[in-house]
Write an enzyme that holds these catalytic residues in place. Structure first.
Site, PDB file in Angstrom:
ATOM      1  N   HIS A  41       0.768  -1.304   0.084  1.00  0.00           N
ATOM      2  CA  HIS A  41      -0.003   0.027  -0.062  1.00  0.00           C
ATOM      3  C   HIS A  41       0.918   1.451   0.064  1.00  0.00           C
ATOM      4  CE1 HIS A  41      -3.513  -2.222   1.992  1.00  0.00           C
ATOM      5  NE2 HIS A  41      -2.173  -3.037   2.202  1.00  0.00           N
ATOM      6  N   TYR A  42       0.251   2.354  -0.262  1.00  0.00           N
ATOM      7  CA  TYR A  42       0.959   3.699   0.126  1.00  0.00           C
ATOM      8  C   TYR A  42      -0.045   4.317   1.193  1.00  0.00           C
ATOM      9  CZ  TYR A  42      -1.760   6.212  -3.613  1.00  0.00           C
ATOM     10  OH  TYR A  42      -2.890   6.572  -4.589  1.00  0.00           O
ATOM     11  N   THR A  43       0.450   5.167   2.124  1.00  0.00           N
ATOM     12  CA  THR A  43      -0.508   5.668   3.152  1.00  0.00           C
ATOM     13  C   THR A  43      -1.184   6.811   2.619  1.00  0.00           C
ATOM     14  OG1 THR A  43       1.452   7.487   3.646  1.00  0.00           O
ATOM     15  CG2 THR A  43       1.376   5.165   4.976  1.00  0.00           C
ATOM     16  N   GLU A 112       2.602  -0.665   4.727  1.00  0.00           N
ATOM     17  CA  GLU A 112       1.996   0.545   4.156  1.00  0.00           C
ATOM     18  C   GLU A 112       3.388   1.437   3.867  1.00  0.00           C
ATOM     19  OE1 GLU A 112      -0.509   2.312   3.732  1.00  0.00           O
ATOM     20  OE2 GLU A 112      -2.292   1.353   4.406  1.00  0.00           O
ATOM     21  N   HIS A 172      -2.533  -3.063  -3.543  1.00  0.00           N
ATOM     22  CA  HIS A 172      -3.876  -2.905  -2.757  1.00  0.00           C
ATOM     23  C   HIS A 172      -4.811  -2.775  -3.979  1.00  0.00           C
ATOM     24  CE1 HIS A 172      -6.392  -0.551   0.514  1.00  0.00           C
ATOM     25  NE2 HIS A 172      -6.877  -1.711   0.076  1.00  0.00           N
ATOM     26  N   ASP A 182      -3.374   2.309  -5.016  1.00  0.00           N
ATOM     27  CA  ASP A 182      -2.127   2.268  -4.195  1.00  0.00           C
ATOM     28  C   ASP A 182      -1.579   0.795  -4.546  1.00  0.00           C
ATOM     29  OD1 ASP A 182      -4.278   1.773  -2.474  1.00  0.00           O
ATOM     30  OD2 ASP A 182      -2.754   1.377  -1.039  1.00  0.00           O
TER      31      ASP A 182
END
Length: 286
Positions: A41-43, A112, A172, A182
């Site tokens: 994921h990215y935040t 993340e 994700h 993401d």
């Protein structure tokens, strides 16, 4: 009666972890004998309120009211924080599916990556004070090299310890097409694969040839949908190129054909999909 919640993390699962920040948002894994999937994921949160991106995301992921969590957070400088033990079910994938399973959280580990991501769909970060001005998005930029090095080392460690197959190292956006983007088309999947993490092959160059797009109908669309379903995406095989189908095509492009993400099933996209399916079959037979 008081219900006791098991601690989310008492000691790190890997020596790569530099900090423990337990999140209360976790539970028991359901119905799976082992972890077999890694989700990246990215935040998608900006720096702000006196915090850098990683710290702000960690505090949100540790807040009971957020109802989200992850196993690891990797900061821009490569620092790795663990928030939930791998033995526990972190709440990172949300409404998602892969290979017909809709409880991705129970079978996966979630990482993340601190990054602003694509322009936000919301005017403000979820932890924002109502009095805060809407942040200005800095743009969906590249991931820092030191951060990707840390993600690669962490992912390789998780994959090795849990025996996760290359084709189950996913974005994700793969498990939640349309709802999530993401870590996006700038994430260097090829670099991870060169280190032995994840499935990658050089995509077919973007060019001419047949294509299918929104509004198309018929057997060719159904055949294409069946291929995406065989690969793992949650998609209905009804021969109608609708918005959901376009979302799946775009999610595939973000991960495996990132040169052009438009949701159009052009020759490059379909050929790349065929080649990946062949690679998975060869890997299964090896």
């Amino acid at each position: 009666m008081t219900v006791e919640i098991a601690p989310s993390i008492e000691q790190p699962d890997t020596g790569l972890v530099q900090d423990l920040r337990p999140s209360p948002n976790h539970g028991e894994r359901r119905g799976h004998a082992r972890i077999d999937t890694l989700i990246l994921h990215y935040t998608g949160m900006p720096a702000g309120r006196g915090m850098d991106m990683a710290e702000r995301a960690i505090r949100w992921l540790a807040a009971p009211e957020s109802q989200v969590s992850c196993h690891y957070v990797v900061a821009e400088d490569g620092r790795i924080t663990q928030m939930v033990a791998e033995s526990r079910r972190a709440w990172h994938a949300g409404v998602s599916s892969w290979m017909g399973d809709s409880d991705i959280n129970s079978r996966s580990v979630g990482i993340e990556i601190a990054h602003p991501g694509h322009p936000w769909d919301l005017a403000k970060a979820p932890d924002a004070d109502p009095r805060d001005p809407a942040p200005v998005h800095p743009g969906y930029g590249d991931f820092p090299a030191v951060q990707i090095d840390a993600v690669t080392r962490l992912a390789a460690d998780i994959v090795a310890r849990n025996g996760i197959a290359a084709e189950r190292v996913l974005a994700h956006s793969d498990v939640a097409p349309g709802r999530k983007r993401d870590p996006g088309e700038k994430f260097p999947w090829a670099q991870l694969a060169a280190s032995g993490v994840g499935l990658w092959l050089d995509p077919e160059p973007v060019g001419g040839g047949r294509f299918m797009t929104r509004g198309d109908r018929g057997e060719p669309v159904a055949a294409m949908q069946a291929l995406f379903g065989l690969f793992g995406y949650g998609i209905e095989i009804d021969g109608v190129f609708d918005e959901r189908t376009a979302d799946v095509v775009a999610a595939f492009q973000r991960h495996w054909r990132p040169a052009l993400v438009d949701g159009v099933a052009d020759q490059s996209t379909v050929t790349t999909l065929h080649r990946l399916l062949r690679a998975c079959r060869l890997a299964d037979a090896a």
